[in-house]
Design an enzyme around this catalytic site. Sequence first.
Site, short mmCIF file in Angstrom:
data_model
loop_
_atom_site.label_atom_id
_atom_site.label_comp_id
_atom_site.label_asym_id
_atom_site.label_seq_id
_atom_site.Cartn_x
_atom_site.Cartn_y
_atom_site.Cartn_z
N LYS A 153 34.85 -29.77 10.24
CA LYS A 153 34.22 -28.79 11.13
C LYS A 153 34.46 -27.41 10.56
CE LYS A 153 37.14 -26.56 12.53
NZ LYS A 153 38.21 -25.76 11.85
N TYR A 187 36.56 -25.14 18.65
CA TYR A 187 37.34 -26.08 19.48
C TYR A 187 37.05 -25.88 20.96
CZ TYR A 187 40.02 -27.68 15.47
OH TYR A 187 40.40 -28.25 14.27
P1 NAD Z 1 42.10 -24.47 1.99
O1 NAD Z 1 41.76 -23.13 1.48
O2 NAD Z 1 43.54 -24.79 2.19
O3 NAD Z 1 41.48 -25.59 1.05
C1 NAD Z 1 40.16 -25.52 0.58
C2 NAD Z 1 40.02 -26.33 -0.69
O4 NAD Z 1 38.70 -26.19 -1.18
C3 NAD Z 1 40.99 -25.84 -1.79
O5 NAD Z 1 41.60 -26.94 -2.42
C4 NAD Z 1 40.07 -25.12 -2.75
O6 NAD Z 1 40.53 -25.18 -4.10
C5 NAD Z 1 38.78 -25.88 -2.59
N1 NAD Z 1 37.59 -25.12 -3.00
C6 NAD Z 1 36.55 -25.64 -3.65
N2 NAD Z 1 35.66 -24.69 -3.94
C7 NAD Z 1 36.13 -23.54 -3.43
C8 NAD Z 1 35.63 -22.20 -3.41
N3 NAD Z 1 34.45 -21.88 -3.96
N4 NAD Z 1 36.38 -21.28 -2.79
C9 NAD Z 1 37.55 -21.59 -2.20
N5 NAD Z 1 38.07 -22.84 -2.22
C10 NAD Z 1 37.36 -23.81 -2.82
O7 NAD Z 1 41.31 -24.64 3.36
P2 NAD Z 1 41.58 -25.75 4.47
O8 NAD Z 1 42.44 -25.17 5.53
O9 NAD Z 1 42.00 -27.01 3.84
O10 NAD Z 1 40.11 -25.90 5.12
C11 NAD Z 1 39.10 -26.68 4.51
C12 NAD Z 1 38.12 -27.18 5.59
O11 NAD Z 1 38.83 -27.96 6.53
C13 NAD Z 1 37.43 -26.08 6.38
O12 NAD Z 1 36.10 -26.45 6.67
C14 NAD Z 1 38.23 -26.01 7.67
O13 NAD Z 1 37.48 -25.56 8.78
C15 NAD Z 1 38.62 -27.47 7.84
N6 NAD Z 1 39.87 -27.62 8.61
C16 NAD Z 1 39.87 -28.49 9.66
C17 NAD Z 1 41.01 -28.68 10.40
C18 NAD Z 1 41.04 -29.67 11.53
O14 NAD Z 1 42.04 -29.72 12.25
N7 NAD Z 1 40.02 -30.48 11.68
C19 NAD Z 1 42.16 -27.94 10.09
C20 NAD Z 1 42.14 -27.06 9.00
C21 NAD Z 1 40.97 -26.91 8.27
#
Ligand code: NAD
Length: 370
Positions: A136, A221
């Site tokens: 999401k 949420y």
């Molecule tokens: P994050 O920044 O920790 O991780 C993102 C990943 O994507 C990294 O490994 C990064 O290297 C990669 N990536 C690939 N291309 C990229 C680019 N062009 N720019 C930046 N990063 C790039 O983020 P996250 O917290 O893991 O969030 C990722 C997704 O998960 C989002 O859509 C977020 O909304 C979702 N999320 C959901 C929950 C949940 O509880 N359902 C919780 C946190 C995050």
Amino acid sequence: MGSRRNFLEKLTVSAVGLPLLYHSNPLFAASEAPYQGPVLKVAIMGLGSYGTRVAEAMKDCKRAKLVGVISGTPSKIKDWQAKYDIPKKNCYNYENFDAIKDNKDIDAVYVITPNGLHKDQSIRVAKAGKHVICEKPMAVNADEAQEMVDACKAAKVHLLIGYRMHYEPKTVEVIKMRQNGEFGKVKFFQGQSGFTIGDPSQWRLNKELAGGGAMMDIGIYSINGARYMLGEEPIWVTAQETKTDPIKFKEGVDETIQFQLGFPSGAVANCLSTYNMSHLDRFFMTGSEGWVEMQPSTGYGPIKGRTHKGELNQSHTTHQTLQMDGMSQLIFEGVQPIVPLDGEEGLKDMKIIDAIYEAAETGEKVAISL
Ligand code: NAD
């Protein structure tokens, strides 16, 4: 535990599916039966903080297994290979992952990258013939979300959104109570979702990668919660935006939005989405016969809550473990969670977000048709 897990891992079978042997075998008591059904073989795309959380949670899954990765960082791929025993043939980068179509060992790809990348990546996964699980918000607006729904339909693959709360036991209990009429006629929902965001250079504060601000990330949420708690779809929205730090929260990146949703029954929801207040994770709902309060309501848990009848005491299990086992069951057996989490459901939230942004910008009450 270790030996039981090893035993269960050896039972991992092809996604084509074996029958659930224990259902018909009286030698196994249902509670002790080793799981012998199909296991969803998953590759995670995006090895960031949430991807890591999902990978750790999947260690305890019995119906789903992490078998592959897609990442742009070779050193991360190496670490994950060692940590999760992932063979080289199941490792891809963002350039070559379309080749996953020839990999019979992967059933589904879980897209856990920045929001602005979800649409193109999910469509590529669908075109490779693999089921798509997408975090999401599923996209950055409803038009993109619709494209994803259409692409997955055309490719005849599932599109599931990472709405982990749809499997969370206390949330499920409250939804069942509402369905059973225990709150009477539900009339009001309040959702508060937010936290204070740090590093101003992160992708979450970049309009192109995030699609917006707090609403996309955390306000969603309260939107999704209003729908599953009240059990209705909204027909109008009003919204007001407050921005106290225009340097950190640039054009198109919302800091704080209050919004109100109206429902056909006359019920209303009053919600707050913010990147600039701490510890906002609370749901409240009241009806003619009772009420429920949950705080925390959507964090990683344990979720806490009470109703007019007393404390909610369902036990806590890691949300992502329940979600991935549940999604496997959905894909292989058609078993739906209490509230659906497919692409069409995600699309509804995106339509509501579009309407909230429009209402905040124009000051008008905006009609929604889902
Ligand atoms: P994050 O920044 O920790 O991780 C993102 C990943 O994507 C990294 O490994 C990064 O290297 C990669 N990536 C690939 N291309 C990229 C680019 N062009 N720019 C930046 N990063 C790039 O983020 P996250 O917290 O893991 O969030 C990722 C997704 O998960 C989002 O859509 C977020 O909304 C979702 N999320 C959901 C929950 C949940 O509880 N359902 C919780 C946190 C995050």
